[in-house]
Design a protein around this motif. Sequence first.
Motif, PDB file in Angstrom:
ATOM      1  N   GLU A 172      22.191 -11.750  46.264  1.00 22.11           N
ATOM      2  CA  GLU A 172      21.336 -12.941  46.179  1.00 22.11           C
ATOM      3  C   GLU A 172      21.100 -13.512  47.563  1.00 22.11           C
ATOM      4  OE1 GLU A 172      21.380 -17.380  44.010  1.00 22.11           O
ATOM      5  OE2 GLU A 172      23.189 -16.119  44.029  1.00 22.11           O
ATOM      6  N   VAL A 173      19.882 -13.996  47.799  1.00 19.03           N
ATOM      7  CA  VAL A 173      19.556 -14.820  48.960  1.00 19.03           C
ATOM      8  C   VAL A 173      19.084 -16.158  48.406  1.00 19.03           C
ATOM      9  CG1 VAL A 173      18.050 -15.131  50.955  1.00 19.03           C
ATOM     10  CG2 VAL A 173      18.937 -12.855  50.406  1.00 19.03           C
ATOM     11  N   ARG A 174      19.731 -17.245  48.834  1.00 15.99           N
ATOM     12  CA  ARG A 174      19.409 -18.545  48.252  1.00 15.99           C
ATOM     13  C   ARG A 174      19.318 -19.618  49.330  1.00 15.99           C
ATOM     14  NH1 ARG A 174      25.270 -18.721  45.235  1.00 15.99           N
ATOM     15  NH2 ARG A 174      26.522 -19.571  46.961  1.00 15.99           N
ATOM     16  N   ARG A 175      18.687 -20.703  48.982  1.00 15.42           N
ATOM     17  CA  ARG A 175      18.566 -21.833  49.901  1.00 15.42           C
ATOM     18  C   ARG A 175      19.922 -22.516  50.050  1.00 15.42           C
ATOM     19  NH1 ARG A 175      13.057 -22.629  50.511  1.00 15.42           N
ATOM     20  NH2 ARG A 175      11.800 -21.752  48.800  1.00 15.42           N
ATOM     21  N   GLY A 176      20.186 -23.026  51.259  1.00 12.37           N
ATOM     22  CA  GLY A 176      21.428 -23.739  51.496  1.00 12.37           C
ATOM     23  C   GLY A 176      21.310 -25.209  51.186  1.00 12.37           C
ATOM     24  N   ALA A 177      22.331 -25.969  51.560  1.00 11.38           N
ATOM     25  CA  ALA A 177      22.365 -27.397  51.258  1.00 11.38           C
ATOM     26  C   ALA A 177      21.342 -28.165  52.083  1.00 11.38           C
ATOM     27  CB  ALA A 177      23.769 -27.942  51.515  1.00 11.38           C
ATOM     28  N   ARG A 178      21.005 -27.645  53.274  1.00 15.08           N
ATOM     29  CA  ARG A 178      20.021 -28.313  54.132  1.00 15.08           C
ATOM     30  C   ARG A 178      18.765 -27.459  54.225  1.00 15.08           C
ATOM     31  NH1 ARG A 178      24.953 -28.438  56.838  1.00 15.08           N
ATOM     32  NH2 ARG A 178      25.881 -30.522  57.108  1.00 15.08           N
ATOM     33  N   ALA A 179      17.706 -28.074  54.728  1.00 12.49           N
ATOM     34  CA  ALA A 179      16.420 -27.379  54.803  1.00 12.49           C
ATOM     35  C   ALA A 179      16.483 -26.159  55.704  1.00 12.49           C
ATOM     36  CB  ALA A 179      15.335 -28.350  55.293  1.00 12.49           C
ATOM     37  N   ASN A 180      17.339 -26.199  56.727  1.00 12.77           N
ATOM     38  CA  ASN A 180      17.403 -25.090  57.683  1.00 12.77           C
ATOM     39  C   ASN A 180      18.567 -24.139  57.395  1.00 12.77           C
ATOM     40  OD1 ASN A 180      19.339 -27.009  58.434  1.00 12.77           O
ATOM     41  ND2 ASN A 180      19.350 -26.301  60.569  1.00 12.77           N
ATOM     42  N   GLU A 181      19.124 -24.188  56.179  1.00 11.28           N
ATOM     43  CA  GLU A 181      20.235 -23.321  55.813  1.00 11.28           C
ATOM     44  C   GLU A 181      19.796 -22.245  54.820  1.00 11.28           C
ATOM     45  OE1 GLU A 181      24.201 -26.157  56.308  1.00 11.28           O
ATOM     46  OE2 GLU A 181      23.659 -25.328  54.355  1.00 11.28           O
ATOM     47  N   VAL A 182      20.334 -21.056  55.011  1.00 10.96           N
ATOM     48  CA  VAL A 182      20.112 -19.929  54.099  1.00 10.96           C
ATOM     49  C   VAL A 182      21.465 -19.307  53.806  1.00 10.96           C
ATOM     50  CG1 VAL A 182      18.995 -17.685  53.779  1.00 10.96           C
ATOM     51  CG2 VAL A 182      17.843 -19.465  55.110  1.00 10.96           C
ATOM     52  N   GLN A 183      21.686 -18.971  52.542  1.00 12.10           N
ATOM     53  CA  GLN A 183      22.922 -18.306  52.153  1.00 12.10           C
ATOM     54  C   GLN A 183      22.628 -16.902  51.632  1.00 12.10           C
ATOM     55  OE1 GLN A 183      25.052 -20.927  49.426  1.00 12.10           O
ATOM     56  NE2 GLN A 183      26.156 -21.816  51.164  1.00 12.10           N
ATOM     57  N   VAL A 184      23.429 -15.949  52.080  1.00 18.01           N
ATOM     58  CA  VAL A 184      23.321 -14.563  51.644  1.00 18.01           C
ATOM     59  C   VAL A 184      24.617 -14.210  50.935  1.00 18.01           C
ATOM     60  CG1 VAL A 184      23.064 -12.169  52.378  1.00 18.01           C
ATOM     61  CG2 VAL A 184      21.763 -13.978  53.530  1.00 18.01           C
ATOM     62  N   VAL A 185      24.494 -13.787  49.661  1.00 16.85           N
ATOM     63  CA  VAL A 185      25.657 -13.493  48.827  1.00 16.85           C
ATOM     64  C   VAL A 185      25.741 -11.982  48.616  1.00 16.85           C
ATOM     65  CG1 VAL A 185      26.809 -13.962  46.637  1.00 16.85           C
ATOM     66  CG2 VAL A 185      25.341 -15.717  47.674  1.00 16.85           C
ATOM     67  N   PHE A 186      26.926 -11.404  48.835  1.00 15.35           N
ATOM     68  CA  PHE A 186      27.138  -9.962  48.702  1.00 15.35           C
ATOM     69  C   PHE A 186      27.861  -9.657  47.392  1.00 15.35           C
ATOM     70  CE2 PHE A 186      26.524 -10.725  53.152  1.00 15.35           C
ATOM     71  CZ  PHE A 186      25.898  -9.598  53.647  1.00 15.35           C
ATOM     72  N   ARG A 187      27.483  -8.538  46.767  1.00 12.21           N
ATOM     73  CA  ARG A 187      28.169  -8.138  45.534  1.00 12.21           C
ATOM     74  C   ARG A 187      29.532  -7.528  45.820  1.00 12.21           C
ATOM     75  NH1 ARG A 187      23.699  -4.766  45.461  1.00 12.21           N
ATOM     76  NH2 ARG A 187      22.870  -6.032  43.784  1.00 12.21           N
ATOM     77  N   SER A 188      29.729  -7.038  47.046  1.00 10.96           N
ATOM     78  CA  SER A 188      31.030  -6.533  47.485  1.00 10.96           C
ATOM     79  C   SER A 188      31.156  -6.860  48.961  1.00 10.96           C
ATOM     80  CB  SER A 188      31.148  -5.022  47.243  1.00 10.96           C
ATOM     81  OG  SER A 188      30.151  -4.312  47.952  1.00 10.96           O
ATOM     82  N   PRO A 189      32.371  -6.895  49.508  1.00 12.18           N
ATOM     83  CA  PRO A 189      32.509  -7.236  50.931  1.00 12.18           C
ATOM     84  C   PRO A 189      31.692  -6.296  51.814  1.00 12.18           C
ATOM     85  CG  PRO A 189      34.638  -7.249  49.838  1.00 12.18           C
ATOM     86  CD  PRO A 189      33.670  -6.679  48.842  1.00 12.18           C
ATOM     87  N   TYR A 190      31.186  -6.853  52.894  1.00 14.12           N
ATOM     88  CA  TYR A 190      30.413  -6.048  53.845  1.00 14.12           C
ATOM     89  C   TYR A 190      30.832  -6.464  55.246  1.00 14.12           C
ATOM     90  CZ  TYR A 190      26.570  -3.656  56.137  1.00 14.12           C
ATOM     91  OH  TYR A 190      25.824  -2.818  56.942  1.00 14.12           O
ATOM     92  N   ALA A 191      31.504  -5.539  55.964  1.00 13.96           N
ATOM     93  CA  ALA A 191      32.111  -5.886  57.246  1.00 13.96           C
ATOM     94  C   ALA A 191      31.087  -6.197  58.326  1.00 13.96           C
ATOM     95  CB  ALA A 191      33.025  -4.744  57.699  1.00 13.96           C
ATOM     96  N   ASP A 192      29.972  -5.476  58.320  1.00 14.83           N
ATOM     97  CA  ASP A 192      29.013  -5.570  59.434  1.00 14.83           C
ATOM     98  C   ASP A 192      27.838  -6.486  59.104  1.00 14.83           C
ATOM     99  OD1 ASP A 192      30.599  -3.787  60.810  1.00 14.83           O
ATOM    100  OD2 ASP A 192      29.427  -2.031  60.235  1.00 14.83           O
ATOM    101  N   TRP A 193      28.109  -7.624  58.494  1.00 13.79           N
ATOM    102  CA  TRP A 193      27.014  -8.477  58.030  1.00 13.79           C
ATOM    103  C   TRP A 193      26.140  -8.990  59.169  1.00 13.79           C
ATOM    104  CZ3 TRP A 193      27.001 -13.430  59.907  1.00 13.79           C
ATOM    105  CH2 TRP A 193      28.223 -13.946  60.380  1.00 13.79           C
ATOM    106  N   GLN A 194      26.693  -9.059  60.414  1.00 12.85           N
ATOM    107  CA  GLN A 194      25.874  -9.578  61.521  1.00 12.85           C
ATOM    108  C   GLN A 194      24.692  -8.660  61.871  1.00 12.85           C
ATOM    109  OE1 GLN A 194      29.286  -9.402  61.717  1.00 12.85           O
ATOM    110  NE2 GLN A 194      30.118 -11.077  62.963  1.00 12.85           N
TER     111      GLN A 194
END
Length: 564
Positions: A172-194
């Motif tokens: 999932e990619v969803r809006r964060g608490a603030r207008a300039n925030e984005v949250q990315v949710v992984f179904r399993s851990p992912y070490a190289d998210w950067q």
Amino acid sequence: MARLRRMRVWAALGAAVTLMLAGCTSSPQRTHSPRTMGVPASGTEDMGREPPASLRQGGTLTLATSQWVTQYNVNQAAGSIGEAAEIDSLVEPKLFRRDAKGVPHANPDYLLSAAVTGTAPQTVTYRLNPHARWSDGKPLGFDDFAAQWKALGRGDDRYLVADPSGYDQVSEVRRGARANEVQVVFRSPYADWQRLFDPLFPASATSTPEQFNNGWRARIPVTAGPFTIASMDRTTQSVTAVPDPAWWGTRPRLDKVVFRALLPAAALQAYLNGEIDAVNAATAEAYQQLRSAPDSTVRIGSAWDEVHVSLNGAGGPLADIAVRHAVQRAVNRKALADVAAEGLPVGVPLLGNHIYMTNQPGYADNSGPWGTFDPAEAARLLDRAGWTSPGAGRPRVKDGRPLKLRFVIAESTNRLGLDLAQLLQQMLGQVGIGVEIQKVPADDYGPKYLDVGNFDLAIFRFTDLTYPSQAQAVYRMPRGKQSFQNYGRISDAALDDLLQRASATLDPVAAARLYNQADAEIWRLGHDVELYQRPQMTAVRKGLANFGVPGLGDIDFGTVGWTS
């Protein structure tokens, strides 16, 4: 060969070598460097570092590319080349910049912060710089992240993607608490998210398959970087970037960056003539001319850069793993690495690993028998596979069909690449494998040959795999028409599983163990003939600062400039 920065992509070989091996002629005499040394430590940079504020304001930097770029969306299958990524880095958002050791750091021009804010499931929260805007006036935000994930991670084959790895673990990619925030949710851990969303592309120009696949052909429709594109001249094969007046960050030092498409020999001559400001020096012929060139210095470091021969297992004789194993055993890899090292002041080590360089933590030689030169065993493998020899010097035959392979190389390949191809042709010929070398236009090499599997053998480079999970795109199972960057379409379920488990392992020691198991399987499958770790040597004009060999890091063109 070819190359690409920041993501694992292909690049062509460029420049030349003095060659003296049995049966192959090139230059009449061997050259010797004044000093020799081993491989520089992993992450060694040589950039002529100077504080940007101390550099002259203004000036032009002119660089060479080995081909005219026809696709600037580096996430699209045809865009995974070094030249496209290099030009994009001036004009598109780089959320992270890697230092010389390959460690990513949030780029404050785009990110106030980025961190894992949840572990069950893994959730990454990005706080975007509110001043960051696209050239169409829209702020960077949720829509851009969502569009990039939709294109790369949802398995929609209408999007012809280069590398879905990592994105396909996002739930999932969803809006964060603030207008300039984005949250990315992984179904399993992912070490190289950067490594994901970097570069970030605009939703306004990538949201549909048509935009994603065709909207970036020979154009960059939307930008958000310190530079903007002033011109793309197909006639002169040059691209010019200038500072973007709407840029919210520190003003670049340069007034102009020009990229000229030049074949390797032409690029070397252009540098010697003072027409361009940097050129590859990592071959004997180039180094011999450049080490004493006036107003010039050779910068030497160490990066993630390998040279290999890809085998096409999708059809023809190489569909048989026994024939692929015979090719592996028939190639004297050490002799080819020695050719590449001749006349250079640095070591050119043989590679026994596809994922780690010899000087990287985690490296192990997993080549086993598949990397061992044994032409007698190659002949036995071919005998058992039903390929009979009609006599020395002639291709073997099976069911009335000769054993011949088509070795496709780009016209931008330098003399070193040509020499290596000819030596491979001779080595394979000695065990009854005929090889036809076919040189094709550089602009066609990717889209008409490599991307579509129109080859039996191909020699090129993968570069800048500082995130080991990027190996997934190169060795994963193809899906329908999507080969990703597995151009030879050689993989299996066991390899897919190992790479997936490794990328989801947060402990780097445990992850390296899994990646090495995956590497051993890559060797066993006969995916390619891994050759050597390419040296990093670049000649630059004296006075050019913050440019050269960045180790495992990135070049920030906003800080590049001239000391006087």
